[in-house]
Design a protein around this motif. Structure first.
Motif, PDB file in Angstrom:
ATOM      1  N   SER A 117       0.897  -1.068   0.025  1.00  5.89           N
ATOM      2  CA  SER A 117      -0.051   0.076   0.135  1.00  5.89           C
ATOM      3  C   SER A 117       0.903   1.313  -0.062  1.00  5.89           C
ATOM      4  O   SER A 117       0.528   2.197   0.773  1.00  5.89           O
ATOM      5  CB  SER A 117      -1.093  -0.047   1.152  1.00  5.89           C
ATOM      6  N   LYS A 118       1.846   1.261  -1.042  1.00  3.15           N
ATOM      7  CA  LYS A 118       2.581   2.392  -0.958  1.00  3.15           C
ATOM      8  C   LYS A 118       2.077   3.705  -1.162  1.00  3.15           C
ATOM      9  O   LYS A 118       1.048   3.849  -2.027  1.00  3.15           O
ATOM     10  CB  LYS A 118       3.866   2.240  -2.098  1.00  3.15           C
ATOM     11  N   SER A 119       2.437   4.754  -0.690  1.00  2.00           N
ATOM     12  CA  SER A 119       2.143   6.246  -0.773  1.00  2.00           C
ATOM     13  C   SER A 119       3.444   6.923  -1.075  1.00  2.00           C
ATOM     14  O   SER A 119       4.385   6.644  -0.496  1.00  2.00           O
ATOM     15  CB  SER A 119       1.296   6.925   0.426  1.00  2.00           C
ATOM     16  N   TYR A 120       3.225   8.013  -1.659  1.00  2.00           N
ATOM     17  CA  TYR A 120       4.334   8.621  -2.221  1.00  2.00           C
ATOM     18  C   TYR A 120       4.217  10.128  -1.565  1.00  2.00           C
ATOM     19  O   TYR A 120       3.381  10.823  -1.566  1.00  2.00           O
ATOM     20  CB  TYR A 120       4.432   8.835  -3.755  1.00  2.00           C
ATOM     21  N   ILE A 121       5.567  10.473  -1.037  1.00  5.59           N
ATOM     22  CA  ILE A 121       5.659  11.918  -0.304  1.00  5.59           C
ATOM     23  C   ILE A 121       6.140  12.890  -1.369  1.00  5.59           C
ATOM     24  O   ILE A 121       7.276  12.718  -2.139  1.00  5.59           O
ATOM     25  CB  ILE A 121       6.553  11.584   0.541  1.00  5.59           C
ATOM     26  N   LEU A 122       5.532  14.100  -1.447  1.00  6.28           N
ATOM     27  CA  LEU A 122       5.967  15.271  -2.255  1.00  6.28           C
ATOM     28  C   LEU A 122       6.363  16.431  -1.219  1.00  6.28           C
ATOM     29  O   LEU A 122       5.793  16.712  -0.161  1.00  6.28           O
ATOM     30  CB  LEU A 122       4.977  15.809  -3.099  1.00  6.28           C
ATOM     31  N   ASN A 123       7.415  16.990  -1.620  1.00  7.94           N
ATOM     32  CA  ASN A 123       7.760  18.164  -0.756  1.00  7.94           C
ATOM     33  C   ASN A 123       7.212  19.409  -1.266  1.00  7.94           C
ATOM     34  O   ASN A 123       6.179  19.551  -2.147  1.00  7.94           O
ATOM     35  CB  ASN A 123       9.473  18.239  -0.979  1.00  7.94           C
ATOM     36  N   GLU A 124       7.715  20.622  -0.812  1.00  7.56           N
ATOM     37  CA  GLU A 124       6.817  21.756  -0.932  1.00  7.56           C
ATOM     38  C   GLU A 124       6.898  22.446  -2.482  1.00  7.56           C
ATOM     39  O   GLU A 124       6.170  23.375  -2.955  1.00  7.56           O
ATOM     40  CB  GLU A 124       7.533  22.852  -0.051  1.00  7.56           C
ATOM     41  N   ASN A 125       7.761  21.743  -3.146  1.00  6.95           N
ATOM     42  CA  ASN A 125       7.862  21.958  -4.673  1.00  6.95           C
ATOM     43  C   ASN A 125       7.257  20.977  -5.415  1.00  6.95           C
ATOM     44  O   ASN A 125       7.288  20.888  -6.712  1.00  6.95           O
ATOM     45  CB  ASN A 125       9.334  22.048  -5.090  1.00  6.95           C
ATOM     46  N   ARG A 141      18.251  11.124  -0.103  1.00  5.54           N
ATOM     47  CA  ARG A 141      19.143  11.681   1.054  1.00  5.54           C
ATOM     48  C   ARG A 141      19.199  12.996   0.772  1.00  5.54           C
ATOM     49  O   ARG A 141      19.206  13.752   1.986  1.00  5.54           O
ATOM     50  CB  ARG A 141      20.563  10.800   1.107  1.00  5.54           C
ATOM     51  N   ASP A 142      19.239  13.711  -0.384  1.00  8.16           N
ATOM     52  CA  ASP A 142      19.556  15.163  -0.303  1.00  8.16           C
ATOM     53  C   ASP A 142      18.224  15.844  -0.615  1.00  8.16           C
ATOM     54  O   ASP A 142      18.338  16.988  -0.654  1.00  8.16           O
ATOM     55  CB  ASP A 142      20.166  15.391  -1.799  1.00  8.16           C
ATOM     56  N   LYS A 143      16.917  15.230  -0.209  1.00 10.88           N
ATOM     57  CA  LYS A 143      15.850  15.894  -0.178  1.00 10.88           C
ATOM     58  C   LYS A 143      15.123  16.074   1.284  1.00 10.88           C
ATOM     59  O   LYS A 143      14.120  16.712   1.400  1.00 10.88           O
ATOM     60  CB  LYS A 143      14.653  15.174  -1.225  1.00 10.88           C
ATOM     61  N   ILE A 144      15.800  15.607   2.246  1.00 16.71           N
ATOM     62  CA  ILE A 144      15.495  15.730   3.480  1.00 16.71           C
ATOM     63  C   ILE A 144      16.698  15.817   4.540  1.00 16.71           C
ATOM     64  O   ILE A 144      17.518  15.344   4.293  1.00 16.71           O
ATOM     65  CB  ILE A 144      14.663  14.275   4.033  1.00 16.71           C
ATOM     66  N   THR A 145      16.241  16.729   5.330  1.00 19.30           N
ATOM     67  CA  THR A 145      17.355  17.156   6.186  1.00 19.30           C
ATOM     68  C   THR A 145      17.333  16.243   7.512  1.00 19.30           C
ATOM     69  O   THR A 145      16.434  15.521   7.887  1.00 19.30           O
ATOM     70  CB  THR A 145      17.012  18.603   6.794  1.00 19.30           C
ATOM     71  N   GLU A 184       7.636  17.931  -5.606  1.00 19.81           N
ATOM     72  CA  GLU A 184       8.865  16.867  -6.091  1.00 19.81           C
ATOM     73  C   GLU A 184       8.566  15.629  -5.371  1.00 19.81           C
ATOM     74  O   GLU A 184       8.354  15.755  -4.072  1.00 19.81           O
ATOM     75  CB  GLU A 184      10.304  17.251  -5.911  1.00 19.81           C
ATOM     76  N   TYR A 185       8.547  14.289  -5.938  1.00 22.46           N
ATOM     77  CA  TYR A 185       8.710  13.262  -5.051  1.00 22.46           C
ATOM     78  C   TYR A 185       9.871  12.952  -4.528  1.00 22.46           C
ATOM     79  O   TYR A 185      11.269  12.921  -5.254  1.00 22.46           O
ATOM     80  CB  TYR A 185       8.574  12.046  -6.083  1.00 22.46           C
ATOM     81  N   VAL A 186       9.816  12.894  -2.975  1.00 25.08           N
ATOM     82  CA  VAL A 186      11.271  12.814  -2.437  1.00 25.08           C
ATOM     83  C   VAL A 186      11.178  11.614  -1.490  1.00 25.08           C
ATOM     84  O   VAL A 186      12.150  11.249  -0.779  1.00 25.08           O
ATOM     85  CB  VAL A 186      11.073  14.185  -1.409  1.00 25.08           C
ATOM     86  N   ASP A 237      24.421   1.141 -10.651  1.00 25.35           N
ATOM     87  CA  ASP A 237      25.161   1.742 -11.764  1.00 25.35           C
ATOM     88  C   ASP A 237      26.633   1.760 -11.279  1.00 25.35           C
ATOM     89  O   ASP A 237      27.372   2.527 -11.699  1.00 25.35           O
ATOM     90  CB  ASP A 237      24.792   3.246 -12.301  1.00 25.35           C
ATOM     91  N   GLY A 238      27.015   0.821 -10.489  1.00 27.39           N
ATOM     92  CA  GLY A 238      28.371   0.573  -9.964  1.00 27.39           C
ATOM     93  C   GLY A 238      28.885   1.721  -8.809  1.00 27.39           C
ATOM     94  O   GLY A 238      29.772   1.527  -8.455  1.00 27.39           O
ATOM     95  N   VAL A 239      27.903   2.459  -8.114  1.00 26.26           N
ATOM     96  CA  VAL A 239      28.222   3.392  -7.181  1.00 26.26           C
ATOM     97  C   VAL A 239      27.311   2.833  -6.065  1.00 26.26           C
ATOM     98  O   VAL A 239      26.054   2.815  -6.090  1.00 26.26           O
ATOM     99  CB  VAL A 239      27.897   4.924  -7.731  1.00 26.26           C
ATOM    100  N   GLU A 240      27.980   2.853  -4.881  1.00 29.38           N
ATOM    101  CA  GLU A 240      27.177   2.660  -3.556  1.00 29.38           C
ATOM    102  C   GLU A 240      26.307   4.064  -3.229  1.00 29.38           C
ATOM    103  O   GLU A 240      27.290   5.024  -3.576  1.00 29.38           O
ATOM    104  CB  GLU A 240      28.163   2.345  -2.507  1.00 29.38           C
ATOM    105  N   LYS A 241      25.289   3.906  -2.786  1.00 24.46           N
ATOM    106  CA  LYS A 241      24.869   5.025  -2.052  1.00 24.46           C
ATOM    107  C   LYS A 241      24.038   4.980  -0.905  1.00 24.46           C
ATOM    108  O   LYS A 241      23.682   3.807  -0.664  1.00 24.46           O
ATOM    109  CB  LYS A 241      23.973   5.629  -3.046  1.00 24.46           C
ATOM    110  N   GLN A 242      23.694   5.944  -0.295  1.00 24.53           N
ATOM    111  CA  GLN A 242      22.687   5.731   1.052  1.00 24.53           C
ATOM    112  C   GLN A 242      21.529   6.853   0.910  1.00 24.53           C
ATOM    113  O   GLN A 242      21.905   7.926   0.568  1.00 24.53           O
ATOM    114  CB  GLN A 242      23.620   6.102   2.366  1.00 24.53           C
ATOM    115  N   ASN A 243      20.260   6.179   0.814  1.00 25.03           N
ATOM    116  CA  ASN A 243      18.973   7.146   1.259  1.00 25.03           C
ATOM    117  C   ASN A 243      18.895   7.411   2.659  1.00 25.03           C
ATOM    118  O   ASN A 243      19.750   6.609   3.513  1.00 25.03           O
ATOM    119  CB  ASN A 243      18.255   6.530   0.389  1.00 25.03           C
ATOM    120  N   LYS A 244      17.751   7.883   3.129  1.00 23.49           N
ATOM    121  CA  LYS A 244      17.511   8.188   4.549  1.00 23.49           C
ATOM    122  C   LYS A 244      16.379   7.367   4.680  1.00 23.49           C
ATOM    123  O   LYS A 244      15.350   7.624   4.001  1.00 23.49           O
ATOM    124  CB  LYS A 244      17.084   9.422   4.921  1.00 23.49           C
TER     125      LYS A 244
END
Length: 219
Positions: free
Chosen positions: A99-107, A200-204, A109-111, A174-181
């Motif tokens: 039951s996924k819901s998607y979060i949008l910021n003040e602009n 990660r770059d869309k939430i403090t 944008e899907y974040v 794509d060959g690069v490790e990353k981290q989200n929040k």
């Protein structure tokens, strides 16, 4: 003879106009309900989502997850953020929740994304996040890192809410490790948990902690 037959036969244009207004009103309600617009928001700024929200993705193998008694997730979002059920074209495809819901910021944008799952209690590991969140915590290439980055923000008699890093290996990015929040919260009385993942770059740090602190899961 129904109303439109009456109108066609000249038996009441006034009634026809009234019926059209009623039909239009009903149509607007149906569009709102069926489109899964945005999650409800109270006057206090608390957003609520009811899970399960629909049967999308239900199969014979996961039917028990959808048959869990309805419960409500309440949380406070950053100013002008919103939640809706319309999926973006890409992103957050690895998070195995329902039951996924998607979060949008003040602009608008899907974040981020939020969903739920159920869990089983294992003797001796009743409050171990690795056991509770095993569906999202134990993968090699993608996982919520509850082992090394699990930071409990809120505790209640029924469970807790925590902020955590979400790991992607290079083999799926794509060959690069990353981290989200990520944010996770469980309720031991209902045996359910919710999980949220953000770019990660869309939430403090402060925003993530505020959301986690505000989370409540209840019937």
């Amino acid at each position: 003879m129904n109303y439109y037959d009456m109108a066609i036969n000249g038996e009441g244009k006034t009634h026809m106009k009234k019926n059209k207004r009623i039909a239009g009103f009903i149509a607007m309600i149906l569009v709102f309900i069926l489109s899964g617009c945005k999650a409800a928001e109270t006057s206090e700024g608390i957003t609520t989502i009811t899970f399960p929200s629909d049967n999308t993705g239900k199969t014979e193998f996961n039917a028990s997850i959808y048959e869990v008694g309805p419960f409500t997730l309440s949380l406070k979002m950053p100013s002008d953020w919103s939640i809706e059920s319309v999926a973006p074209n890409e992103g957050f495809t690895f998070l195995p929740v329902f039951s996924k819901s998607y979060i949008l910021n003040e602009n608008d944008e899907y974040v981020g994304v939020v969903g739920y799952n159920t869990y089983e209690v294992y003797e001796g590991a009743e409050e171990d996040p690795r056991a509770i969140y095993n569906e999202i915590a134990l993968g090699n290439d993608y996982h919520f890192d509850v082992r090394d980055s699990y930071n409990v923000i809120k505790e209640t008699p029924a469970g807790s809410a925590a902020v955590v890093d979400v790991y992607y290996s290079g083999s799926i990015n794509d060959g690069v490790e990353k981290q989200n929040k990520g944010i996770v919260s469980y309720n031991k009385d209902l045996l359910v948990y919710v999980a949220m993942e953000f770019y990660r770059d869309k939430i403090t740090h402060e925003q993530a902690n505020m959301i986690a602190e505000s989370i409540s899961i209840s019937k």
